[in-house]
Design an enzyme around this catalytic site. Structure first.
Site, PDB file in Angstrom:
ATOM      1  CB  SER A   1      -0.855  -0.007   1.281  1.00 49.93           C
ATOM      2  OG  SER A   1      -1.365   1.280   1.574  1.00 49.93           O
TER       3      SER A   1
ATOM      4  CE1 TYR B   1      -3.804   0.548   3.984  1.00 52.45           C
ATOM      5  CE2 TYR B   1      -5.131  -1.368   4.496  1.00 52.45           C
ATOM      6  CZ  TYR B   1      -4.508  -0.553   3.578  1.00 52.45           C
ATOM      7  OH  TYR B   1      -4.570  -0.859   2.237  1.00 52.45           O
TER       8      TYR B   1
HETATM    9  P1  NAP Z   1     -11.874  -4.921  -0.532  1.00 52.07           P
HETATM   10  O1  NAP Z   1     -12.698  -4.407  -1.640  1.00 52.07           O
HETATM   11  O2  NAP Z   1     -12.234  -4.569   0.874  1.00 52.07           O
HETATM   12  O3  NAP Z   1     -11.733  -6.528  -0.663  1.00 52.07           O
HETATM   13  C1  NAP Z   1     -10.967  -7.187   0.298  1.00 52.07           C
HETATM   14  C2  NAP Z   1     -11.317  -8.655   0.171  1.00 52.07           C
HETATM   15  O4  NAP Z   1     -10.626  -9.385   1.190  1.00 52.07           O
HETATM   16  C3  NAP Z   1     -12.815  -8.901   0.390  1.00 52.07           C
HETATM   17  O5  NAP Z   1     -13.277  -9.909  -0.474  1.00 52.07           O
HETATM   18  C4  NAP Z   1     -12.834  -9.355   1.831  1.00 52.07           C
HETATM   19  O6  NAP Z   1     -13.945 -10.155   2.159  1.00 52.07           O
HETATM   20  C5  NAP Z   1     -11.574 -10.198   1.876  1.00 52.07           C
HETATM   21  N1  NAP Z   1     -11.176 -10.486   3.246  1.00 52.07           N
HETATM   22  C6  NAP Z   1     -11.125  -9.631   4.299  1.00 52.07           C
HETATM   23  N2  NAP Z   1     -10.738 -10.278   5.401  1.00 52.07           N
HETATM   24  C7  NAP Z   1     -10.552 -11.581   5.059  1.00 52.07           C
HETATM   25  C8  NAP Z   1     -10.159 -12.750   5.775  1.00 52.07           C
HETATM   26  N3  NAP Z   1      -9.878 -12.713   7.073  1.00 52.07           N
HETATM   27  N4  NAP Z   1     -10.077 -13.925   5.095  1.00 52.07           N
HETATM   28  C9  NAP Z   1     -10.385 -13.973   3.772  1.00 52.07           C
HETATM   29  N5  NAP Z   1     -10.768 -12.900   3.030  1.00 52.07           N
HETATM   30  C10 NAP Z   1     -10.839 -11.724   3.689  1.00 52.07           C
HETATM   31  O7  NAP Z   1     -10.374  -4.438  -0.722  1.00 52.07           O
HETATM   32  P2  NAP Z   1      -9.577  -4.006  -2.024  1.00 52.07           P
HETATM   33  O8  NAP Z   1      -9.673  -2.519  -2.167  1.00 52.07           O
HETATM   34  O9  NAP Z   1      -9.921  -4.900  -3.180  1.00 52.07           O
HETATM   35  O10 NAP Z   1      -8.112  -4.315  -1.498  1.00 52.07           O
HETATM   36  C11 NAP Z   1      -7.512  -5.576  -1.691  1.00 52.07           C
HETATM   37  C12 NAP Z   1      -6.124  -5.465  -1.100  1.00 52.07           C
HETATM   38  O11 NAP Z   1      -5.477  -4.312  -1.658  1.00 52.07           O
HETATM   39  C13 NAP Z   1      -6.139  -5.242   0.411  1.00 52.07           C
HETATM   40  O12 NAP Z   1      -5.037  -5.898   0.984  1.00 52.07           O
HETATM   41  C14 NAP Z   1      -5.950  -3.732   0.543  1.00 52.07           C
HETATM   42  O13 NAP Z   1      -5.366  -3.376   1.784  1.00 52.07           O
HETATM   43  C15 NAP Z   1      -5.025  -3.470  -0.591  1.00 52.07           C
HETATM   44  N6  NAP Z   1      -5.000  -2.093  -1.106  1.00 52.07           N
HETATM   45  C16 NAP Z   1      -6.150  -1.475  -1.491  1.00 52.07           C
HETATM   46  C17 NAP Z   1      -6.052  -0.188  -2.032  1.00 52.07           C
HETATM   47  C18 NAP Z   1      -7.264   0.575  -2.497  1.00 52.07           C
HETATM   48  O14 NAP Z   1      -7.121   1.807  -2.699  1.00 52.07           O
HETATM   49  N7  NAP Z   1      -8.419  -0.052  -2.668  1.00 52.07           N
HETATM   50  C19 NAP Z   1      -4.819   0.430  -2.171  1.00 52.07           C
HETATM   51  C20 NAP Z   1      -3.683  -0.234  -1.696  1.00 52.07           C
HETATM   52  C21 NAP Z   1      -3.797  -1.509  -1.189  1.00 52.07           C
HETATM   53  P3  NAP Z   1     -15.244  -9.396   2.762  1.00 52.07           P
HETATM   54  O15 NAP Z   1     -16.003  -8.910   1.594  1.00 52.07           O
HETATM   55  O16 NAP Z   1     -15.963 -10.435   3.548  1.00 52.07           O
HETATM   56  O17 NAP Z   1     -14.748  -8.260   3.646  1.00 52.07           O
HETATM   57  C1  GCO Z   2      -6.988   5.195   3.210  1.00 54.72           C
HETATM   58  C2  GCO Z   2      -7.098   4.284   2.027  1.00 54.72           C
HETATM   59  C3  GCO Z   2      -5.730   3.774   1.641  1.00 54.72           C
HETATM   60  C4  GCO Z   2      -5.850   2.804   0.509  1.00 54.72           C
HETATM   61  C5  GCO Z   2      -4.521   2.283   0.099  1.00 54.72           C
HETATM   62  C6  GCO Z   2      -3.607   3.345  -0.395  1.00 54.72           C
HETATM   63  O1  GCO Z   2      -7.922   5.211   4.022  1.00 54.72           O
HETATM   64  O2  GCO Z   2      -5.973   5.888   3.279  1.00 54.72           O
HETATM   65  O3  GCO Z   2      -7.973   3.201   2.298  1.00 54.72           O
HETATM   66  O4  GCO Z   2      -5.105   3.187   2.738  1.00 54.72           O
HETATM   67  O5  GCO Z   2      -6.609   1.710   0.877  1.00 54.72           O
HETATM   68  O6  GCO Z   2      -3.935   1.490   1.060  1.00 54.72           O
HETATM   69  O7  GCO Z   2      -2.480   2.698  -0.958  1.00 54.72           O
END
Ligand code: NAP
Ligand code: GCO
Length: 259
Positions: free
Chosen positions: A144, A157
């Site tokens: 992230s 986080y």
């Molecule tokens: P999301 O939409 O919240 O999806 C996360 C997925 O992980 C959901 O299907 C969730 O299931 C599942 N999950 C959560 N806890 C779990 C557990 N204990 N066991 C199995 N599955 C679990 O998140 P996303 O935005 O796609 O993000 C995916 C990854 O990218 C995460 O690691 C997040 O931190 C990272 N990330 C996201 C962003 C962003 O801007 N979106 C940026 C940087 C990094 P539920 O639906 O049941 O919660």
């Molecule tokens: C926040 C956002 C971010 C993104 C991502 C950025 O609240 O700042 O959720 O943390 O999820 O991780 O890279």
């Protein structure tokens, strides 16, 4: 010949019923991989299977809470029996809790660490032995911006994602000699359910992120496909312990100057 093909590879993407994990799995399937994913409950897994099917992808889904070691052991054992050994692991499942640190319950802090850091440790340690037996493998940890930067209300986080960057480097260090490459992808701000609260109409964070991103837009899950296929393919066999930031330039940019 540099190859981005994932033909004959089995890829496990955790938490991939939708969001970033789903997009990465879609890209892996397009590159030839067999897709295996998990989510927390059967309803989510079924919805994920249907979404993959609509794209012509025959994905196999399992119910598994990645924070529970026994469930992970059982899932990986089933995958190895029913599908085959895992060649590519993407530790994608993650949660965030946006609470000012002094108001955050320690249980909430621990929960975020458990899902975002301890679970990638658990899943990786259970998958690595078969990768060693098979002469190598690929592990991709979804890090992230918060692996590098802090901001208000995301202490747990940021601690987890900072730790995940170092876990990535340590897996690379400890298992590189077995031809296992462990790298990270650091997405910028991506439009998924996780960031939906930040993108509501008129939310100040919306314009803030646009001003901090040279690309002047939120990322989409599909922006992550190319980098993920690269890190999952033999094209990255000498890339190890690296976090590839896919952030539209956020980390390089001080922010839009006031006019
Ligand atoms: P999301 O939409 O919240 O999806 C996360 C997925 O992980 C959901 O299907 C969730 O299931 C599942 N999950 C959560 N806890 C779990 C557990 N204990 N066991 C199995 N599955 C679990 O998140 P996303 O935005 O796609 O993000 C995916 C990854 O990218 C995460 O690691 C997040 O931190 C990272 N990330 C996201 C962003 C962003 O801007 N979106 C940026 C940087 C990094 P539920 O639906 O049941 O919660
Ligand atoms: C926040 C956002 C971010 C993104 C991502 C950025 O609240 O700042 O959720 O943390 O999820 O991780 O890279």
């Amino acid at each position: 010949m540099v190859s981005f093909s994932l033909d004959n590879k089995i890829a496990l993407i955790t938490g991939a019923s939708y969001g970033i994990g789903f997009a990465i799995a879609k890209g892996f399937a397009q590159a030839g991989a067999k897709i295996v994913f998990n989510d927390l409950n059967q309803d989510l897994v079924n919805k994920g299977i249907e979404s993959y099917k609509q794209l012509g992808i025959d994905a196999v889904g399992y119910v598994c809470d990645v924070t529970v070691e026994e469930q992970v052991k059982e899932m990986v054992s089933k995958i190895e029996k029913e599908i085959g050994d895992i060649n590519i692991l993407v530790n994608n499942a993650g949660i965030i809790k946006r609470i000012p640190m002094t108001e955050m319950m320690s249980e909430d802090f621990r929960k975020v660490i458990d899902v975002d850091l301890t679970a990638p440790f658990i899943v990786s340690k259970i998958v690595i032995p078969s990768m060693i037996r098979n002469g190598g493998g690929k592990i991709i940890n979804i890090c992230s911006m918060m692996s590098e930067l802090g901001r208000e209300t995301v202490s747990a986080y940021a601690a987890a994602k900072g730790g995940l960057k170092m876990l990535t480097r340590n897996i690379a260090s400890e298992y590189g000699e077995y031809n296992i490459q462990c790298n990270g992808i650091g997405p910028g701000y991506i439009a998924t359910p996780q960031t939906a609260p930040l993108r509501t109409e008129g939310h100040p964070f919306n314009s803030f992120i646009i001003s901090k991103t040279p690309a002047a837009r939120w990322g989409t899950p599909d922006d992550l496909i190319g980098p993920a296929v690269f890190l999952a393919s033999s094209a990255s066999d000498f890339v190890n312990g690296h976090v590839l930031y896919v952030d539209g330039g956020i980390l390089a940019y001080i922010g839009k100057q006031p006019k």
